[in-house]
Design a protein around this motif. Structure first.
Motif, PDB file in Angstrom:
ATOM      1  N   GLY A 102       0.832  -1.202   0.000  1.00  0.00           N
ATOM      2  CA  GLY A 102       0.000   0.000   0.000  1.00  0.00           C
ATOM      3  C   GLY A 102       0.863   1.246   0.000  1.00  0.00           C
ATOM      4  O   GLY A 102       2.033   1.210  -0.403  1.00  0.00           O
ATOM      5  N   GLY A 103       0.290   2.346   0.454  1.00  0.00           N
ATOM      6  CA  GLY A 103       1.020   3.610   0.461  1.00  0.00           C
ATOM      7  C   GLY A 103       1.105   4.196  -0.941  1.00  0.00           C
ATOM      8  O   GLY A 103       0.424   3.771  -1.877  1.00  0.00           O
ATOM      9  N   SER A 104       2.012   5.160  -1.109  1.00  0.00           N
ATOM     10  CA  SER A 104       2.113   5.866  -2.399  1.00  0.00           C
ATOM     11  C   SER A 104       3.226   5.323  -3.297  1.00  0.00           C
ATOM     12  O   SER A 104       3.166   5.468  -4.519  1.00  0.00           O
ATOM     13  CB  SER A 104       2.371   7.359  -2.140  1.00  0.00           C
ATOM     14  N   THR A 105       4.223   4.694  -2.690  1.00  0.00           N
ATOM     15  CA  THR A 105       5.370   4.250  -3.505  1.00  0.00           C
ATOM     16  C   THR A 105       4.975   3.371  -4.683  1.00  0.00           C
ATOM     17  O   THR A 105       5.463   3.572  -5.793  1.00  0.00           O
ATOM     18  CB  THR A 105       6.395   3.532  -2.613  1.00  0.00           C
ATOM     19  N   PRO A 106       4.089   2.393  -4.484  1.00  0.00           N
ATOM     20  CA  PRO A 106       3.835   1.458  -5.594  1.00  0.00           C
ATOM     21  C   PRO A 106       2.991   2.042  -6.721  1.00  0.00           C
ATOM     22  O   PRO A 106       2.907   1.438  -7.791  1.00  0.00           O
ATOM     23  CB  PRO A 106       3.088   0.297  -4.943  1.00  0.00           C
ATOM     24  N   GLU A 107       2.344   3.190  -6.501  1.00  0.00           N
ATOM     25  CA  GLU A 107       1.390   3.671  -7.509  1.00  0.00           C
ATOM     26  C   GLU A 107       1.943   3.710  -8.932  1.00  0.00           C
ATOM     27  O   GLU A 107       1.342   3.129  -9.840  1.00  0.00           O
ATOM     28  CB  GLU A 107       0.868   5.059  -7.107  1.00  0.00           C
ATOM     29  N   HIS A 153       9.237   0.929   9.209  1.00  0.00           N
ATOM     30  CA  HIS A 153       8.113  -0.028   9.214  1.00  0.00           C
ATOM     31  C   HIS A 153       7.916  -0.567   7.819  1.00  0.00           C
ATOM     32  O   HIS A 153       8.317   0.027   6.818  1.00  0.00           O
ATOM     33  CB  HIS A 153       6.830   0.611   9.755  1.00  0.00           C
ATOM     34  N   THR A 154       7.225  -1.712   7.761  1.00  0.00           N
ATOM     35  CA  THR A 154       6.810  -2.281   6.480  1.00  0.00           C
ATOM     36  C   THR A 154       5.449  -2.911   6.664  1.00  0.00           C
ATOM     37  O   THR A 154       5.097  -3.281   7.797  1.00  0.00           O
ATOM     38  CB  THR A 154       7.840  -3.297   5.955  1.00  0.00           C
ATOM     39  N   ALA A 155       4.683  -3.007   5.601  1.00  0.00           N
ATOM     40  CA  ALA A 155       3.255  -3.334   5.738  1.00  0.00           C
ATOM     41  C   ALA A 155       2.707  -2.404   6.825  1.00  0.00           C
ATOM     42  O   ALA A 155       2.984  -1.209   6.805  1.00  0.00           O
ATOM     43  CB  ALA A 155       3.057  -4.821   6.027  1.00  0.00           C
ATOM     44  N   SER A 156       1.956  -2.950   7.790  1.00  0.00           N
ATOM     45  CA  SER A 156       1.608  -2.102   8.935  1.00  0.00           C
ATOM     46  C   SER A 156       2.235  -2.661  10.194  1.00  0.00           C
ATOM     47  O   SER A 156       1.642  -2.725  11.273  1.00  0.00           O
ATOM     48  CB  SER A 156       0.080  -1.966   9.071  1.00  0.00           C
ATOM     49  N   LEU A 157       3.471  -3.101  10.023  1.00  0.00           N
ATOM     50  CA  LEU A 157       4.293  -3.607  11.124  1.00  0.00           C
ATOM     51  C   LEU A 157       5.197  -2.459  11.576  1.00  0.00           C
ATOM     52  O   LEU A 157       6.308  -2.278  11.086  1.00  0.00           O
ATOM     53  CB  LEU A 157       5.103  -4.826  10.652  1.00  0.00           C
ATOM     54  N   THR A 208      -5.605   1.952  14.457  1.00  0.00           N
ATOM     55  CA  THR A 208      -5.454   0.508  14.280  1.00  0.00           C
ATOM     56  C   THR A 208      -5.359   0.223  12.793  1.00  0.00           C
ATOM     57  O   THR A 208      -6.110   0.802  11.995  1.00  0.00           O
ATOM     58  CB  THR A 208      -6.652  -0.250  14.882  1.00  0.00           C
ATOM     59  N   ARG A 209      -4.396  -0.607  12.413  1.00  0.00           N
ATOM     60  CA  ARG A 209      -4.239  -0.992  11.019  1.00  0.00           C
ATOM     61  C   ARG A 209      -4.419  -2.504  10.934  1.00  0.00           C
ATOM     62  O   ARG A 209      -4.331  -3.223  11.938  1.00  0.00           O
ATOM     63  CB  ARG A 209      -2.823  -0.643  10.524  1.00  0.00           C
ATOM     64  N   LEU A 210      -4.656  -3.002   9.737  1.00  0.00           N
ATOM     65  CA  LEU A 210      -4.721  -4.438   9.478  1.00  0.00           C
ATOM     66  C   LEU A 210      -3.446  -4.831   8.744  1.00  0.00           C
ATOM     67  O   LEU A 210      -3.034  -4.123   7.803  1.00  0.00           O
ATOM     68  CB  LEU A 210      -5.939  -4.769   8.617  1.00  0.00           C
ATOM     69  N   GLY A 260      14.217  10.727   1.639  1.00  0.00           N
ATOM     70  CA  GLY A 260      13.767  10.715   3.038  1.00  0.00           C
ATOM     71  C   GLY A 260      14.011   9.383   3.721  1.00  0.00           C
ATOM     72  O   GLY A 260      14.129   9.314   4.945  1.00  0.00           O
ATOM     73  N   LYS A 261      14.069   8.326   2.925  1.00  0.00           N
ATOM     74  CA  LYS A 261      14.248   6.977   3.489  1.00  0.00           C
ATOM     75  C   LYS A 261      15.710   6.516   3.418  1.00  0.00           C
ATOM     76  O   LYS A 261      16.052   5.438   3.906  1.00  0.00           O
ATOM     77  CB  LYS A 261      13.329   5.997   2.773  1.00  0.00           C
ATOM     78  N   ALA A 262      16.557   7.333   2.796  1.00  0.00           N
ATOM     79  CA  ALA A 262      17.954   6.929   2.587  1.00  0.00           C
ATOM     80  C   ALA A 262      18.693   6.632   3.895  1.00  0.00           C
ATOM     81  O   ALA A 262      19.434   5.641   3.968  1.00  0.00           O
ATOM     82  CB  ALA A 262      18.686   7.995   1.781  1.00  0.00           C
TER      83      ALA A 262
HETATM   84  C1  6PG Z   1       0.658   1.604   4.069  1.00  0.00           C
HETATM   85  C2  6PG Z   1       1.769   0.755   3.535  1.00  0.00           C
HETATM   86  C3  6PG Z   1       3.018   1.112   4.255  1.00  0.00           C
HETATM   87  C4  6PG Z   1       3.826   1.839   3.239  1.00  0.00           C
HETATM   88  C5  6PG Z   1       4.860   2.687   3.902  1.00  0.00           C
HETATM   89  C6  6PG Z   1       5.513   3.614   2.877  1.00  0.00           C
HETATM   90  O1  6PG Z   1      -0.456   1.115   4.248  1.00  0.00           O
HETATM   91  O2  6PG Z   1       0.933   2.815   4.221  1.00  0.00           O
HETATM   92  O3  6PG Z   1       1.537  -0.526   3.424  1.00  0.00           O
HETATM   93  O4  6PG Z   1       3.774   0.063   4.779  1.00  0.00           O
HETATM   94  O5  6PG Z   1       4.436   0.908   2.369  1.00  0.00           O
HETATM   95  O6  6PG Z   1       4.211   3.455   4.891  1.00  0.00           O
HETATM   96  O7  6PG Z   1       4.511   4.507   2.460  1.00  0.00           O
HETATM   97  P1  6PG Z   1       4.775   5.419   1.164  1.00  0.00           P
HETATM   98  O8  6PG Z   1       4.930   4.465   0.029  1.00  0.00           O
HETATM   99  O9  6PG Z   1       3.540   6.256   1.039  1.00  0.00           O
HETATM  100  O10 6PG Z   1       6.035   6.208   1.445  1.00  0.00           O
END
Ligand code: 6PG
Length: 249
Positions: free
Chosen positions: A42-47, A149-153, A178-180, A201-203
């Protein structure tokens, strides 16, 4: 576990290169098992990657099964929904209906714990798991936050220590929500993990984690038992890495 760090010189090269890596893994799984199981990030990176992936050729998408690595506790049409993002950027352009038999989203209609439990059960049914057995995803796409973090871990969250469940509701102190999320046992059983990281920012966290695999971040717990872990970095995310760390993508 085998680990590779592949760095791409530009955003465009990163999108093209990551897409090619995903297509390669999906095609290999389809050839070997006539189906592929893909865990989406999820998030914006994969778009931009999902948008490009939707244009890929020679993938038997009807036999690719889409799952999600995590989800916000919102309806599918909420702008925050990870399912909604993938539906709009990947599934719809591919002509795959949101309720197609190969689309397996978190059922967020219920309260978080029930939603996570249903998703956990759906995973066990789909993969026909015996008690205690773990699903072997062909490919899991993951992002990473600036807090590692990765996923919602997330750091300091209870799901980090989960050793049995495949998915759970996770209270995230830093977000006060709360996240799933799927859990590390599920992720570390995958045949292949792609960690998609973009931006300067993640470097710092990328550099810290690759210098010290035991660095105190959730991503450090990604240790696929028999699978591959590929860090797929754009120039910004790789900008703090010492020479010689990257394979040129
Ligand atoms: C979510 C994602 C999360 C995401 C990271 C990076 O639900 O937000 O699964 O783990 O991969 O927060 O988020 P960006 O890609 O938006 O930087």
């Amino acid at each position: 576990m085998s680990q590779r760090v592949i760095c791409y010189p530009s955003e465009e090269a990163w999108v093209e290169g990551v897409t090619a890596q995903i297509v390669g893994r999906l095609r290999a799984a389809l050839a070997a098992r006539r189906r592929a199981t893909l865990l989406l990030a999820g998030g914006s990176t994969p778009e931009p990657i999902y948008r490009r992936l939707a244009q890929a050729e020679r993938v038997d998408w009807a036999n690719v099964h889409f799952f999600w690595g995590d989800e916000r506790c919102v309806p599918p049409d909420d702008p925050e929904s990870n399912f909604g993002m993938a539906r709009d950027t990947l599934l719809a352009p591919l002509g795959i209906a949101p309720d197609a038999p190969n689309v397996h989203r978190f059922p967020t209609e219920d309260e978080p714990h029930a939603s996570a439990a249903m998703y956990d059960q759906n995973l066990r049914l789909f993969f026909k798991l015996a008690p205690g057995e773990l699903p072997r995803f062909d490919l899991a796409l993951l992002g990473m936050g600036e807090d590692g973090h990765t996923a919602s871990l997330f750091p300091e969250s209870p799901a980090l220590e989960e050793g049995k469940r495949l998915a759970m509701a996770n209270d995230v102190p830093s977000l006060e929500t709360t996240r799933l999320t799927v859990t590390f046992p599920l992720l570390n059983a995958a045949r292949c993990l792609f960690l998609l990281v973009r931006g300067t920012g993640k470097a710092p966290v990328v550099a810290e984690l690759l210098a010290d695999p035991a660095a105190p971040y959730p991503v450090a717990r990604l240790r696929p038992t028999e699978g591959d872990l590929l860090w797929l970095l754009d120039a910004g995310a790789a900008s703090r890495l010492p020479d010689g760390t990257c394979e040129e993508g």
